[in-house]
Every structure is written in structure tokens, then in C-alpha cells.
Design an enzyme around this catalytic site. Structure first.
Site, short mmCIF file in Angstrom:
data_model
loop_
_atom_site.label_atom_id
_atom_site.label_comp_id
_atom_site.label_asym_id
_atom_site.label_seq_id
_atom_site.Cartn_x
_atom_site.Cartn_y
_atom_site.Cartn_z
N ASP A 199 99.07 72.71 5.05
CA ASP A 199 97.65 72.50 5.30
C ASP A 199 96.82 73.68 4.81
OD1 ASP A 199 95.40 71.02 6.51
OD2 ASP A 199 95.37 72.69 7.93
N ASP A 229 94.19 73.66 1.67
CA ASP A 229 92.80 74.07 1.88
C ASP A 229 92.36 75.05 0.80
OD1 ASP A 229 92.56 72.49 4.10
OD2 ASP A 229 92.69 74.12 5.55
N ASN A 278 101.36 65.28 6.94
CA ASN A 278 101.47 65.88 5.59
C ASN A 278 100.92 64.94 4.53
OD1 ASN A 278 102.66 68.08 6.79
ND2 ASN A 278 104.74 67.53 6.22
N ASP A 318 90.74 66.41 6.20
CA ASP A 318 91.19 67.66 6.81
C ASP A 318 91.08 67.61 8.32
OD1 ASP A 318 92.19 70.35 6.48
OD2 ASP A 318 90.21 71.05 7.12
#
Length: 203
Positions: free
Chosen positions: A87, A91, A29, A66
Site C-alpha cells: 500500500d 501510494d 491487495n 485507497d
């Protein structure tokens, strides 16, 4: 599309890095948040100021995070459901900041309305592509694949900004219009995939 063909090759590089980070107490995270914050700040600071090449370098560096959050998650044994949501949400934030900044440069700095329009189509397309998949999965359906997933969107956009920053004429215009067209096609592909999945479950 690149996710399918490049995942194994990329993992061979990122997994050792993910293991190294985990041993030093870095969580998946934390990697996600750092990458997103860097991408957003890089896009909002450099691109609207016309510093396209510098912005491309900074954004590319943080976009690579990423790849690392997944590697750290694999090194820890498994990801968490919260991590998956975080996530995906990050994004979308990073995508929005990048394409909004590109649109700002096109419309305000370069006074290029057609390219600005293409950037806005790409921005909306990126959000809808991801939304269709998320909404489908929430209802038990599938909507995978398509011509331009996140990796392709980032590559096309950053190649365009980078080359334009180096003085290559029309590089960003071409990249944005190609991306806008492919984004529309990908939205259609995913809706078709959802329809097919629904028919298969009903049958």
C-alpha cells in the site's frame, strides 16, 4: 491532518463497502493494485494531453480505492505486513505519476515554468514526507502528523487540475504553490518530530 479528523466518518461509509467486496472474494491487495493502476494510467493519459477535467474525474475515482483497501483489510480481520508495504509503495507510485504528469502539463503544454517548478517541489516533497516517516519508524522513532499528508496533497492537486480544466484561471498555479510551501513545512515538521522522539528515547 485530515486522516485524524475524517477517519471515523469515512470508515462509516467505506467499511460496509469493504465487507461487501470481501464477501465477493476481492482482497485488499487487489483493491490497492487496481486503484494505483487506474490513478497512474489516468494521470499519464489525460493530464499531459491537456484533458485536465476528465483526468481529474478519473484520478479521483481511482484515488478513492485507497480508502477501500483498508476497509477490506478491516473486514478480513487484520491487514498483513506485506499489504502495508504494498500500500505504501503504491501510494508513492501514484503520487509520482500524478505530480510528474502535472509538471509535464505545466512545462510542456502550458509553458508555465513557475507552476512546473512548484509541481516538482511538490513531487519531491511528497516523497520526502513519506520517506521521513518510514525511515523513522524503521529505527523505532515516530514522525507522524504535519500540515499536508497524502489526503491533503491529493485534494489540493486535484482541485487545482479540476478547476483549471473548467477554465478557472490560475487555479492550478495557486494550488501548486500552496502545496509546495506546505510540503516543505511538513518535511520540517516531521524532521522536528523525529528529533523530539529521539531525544525522548535517549532521555
Amino acid at each position: 491532518m485530515l486522516n485524524i479528523f475524517a477517519r471515523a466518518s469515512v470508515s462509516r461509509v467505506t467499511d460496509p463497502v469493504g465487507t461487501w467486496l470481501l464477501r465477493r472474494g476481492v482482497t485488499p491487495n487487489a483493491v490497492t493494485i487496481i486503484g494505483t493502476a487506474g490513478t497512474v494510467l489516468g494521470a499519464l493519459w489525460f493530464l499531459p494531453r491537456g484533458q485536465l477535467f476528465a483526468g481529474t474525474l478519473v484520478i479521483t475515482f481511482f484515488v478513492l480505492f485507497d480508502l477501500l483497501d483498508g476497509a477490506v483489510a478491516r473486514a478480513s480481520g487484520a491487514g498483513t505486513r506485506f499489504g502495508a508495504v504494498l500500500d505504501a509503495s503504491c501510494d508513492r507510485i501514484a503520487d509520482g505519476a500524478l505530480f510528474a504528469s502535472i509538471a509535464w502539463w505545466c512545462l510542456i503544454v502550458a509553458d508555465d515554468r513557475p507552476a512546473g517548478a512548484a509541481a516538482l517541489v511538490a513531487l519531491v516533497g511528497a516523497q520526502v514526507i513519506s520517506y521521513v516517516k518510514a525511515r523513522a519508524e524503521a529505527t523505532g522513532l515516530t514522525a507522524d502528523g504535519g500540515l499536508v499528508e497524502r489526503a491533503e496533497r491529493m485534494i489540493l492537486a486535484l482541485v487545482g487540475t479540476g478547476l483549471t480544466g473548467l477554465g478557472v484561471p490560475y487555479a492550478l498555479d495557486v494550488a501548486l504553490w500552496v502545496l509546495a510551501l506546505l510540503a516543505v513545512i511538513t518535511v520540517a515538521q516531521r524532521i522536528v518530530a523525529v528529533h523530539r522522539s529521539a531525544k525522548e528515547q535517549a532521555g
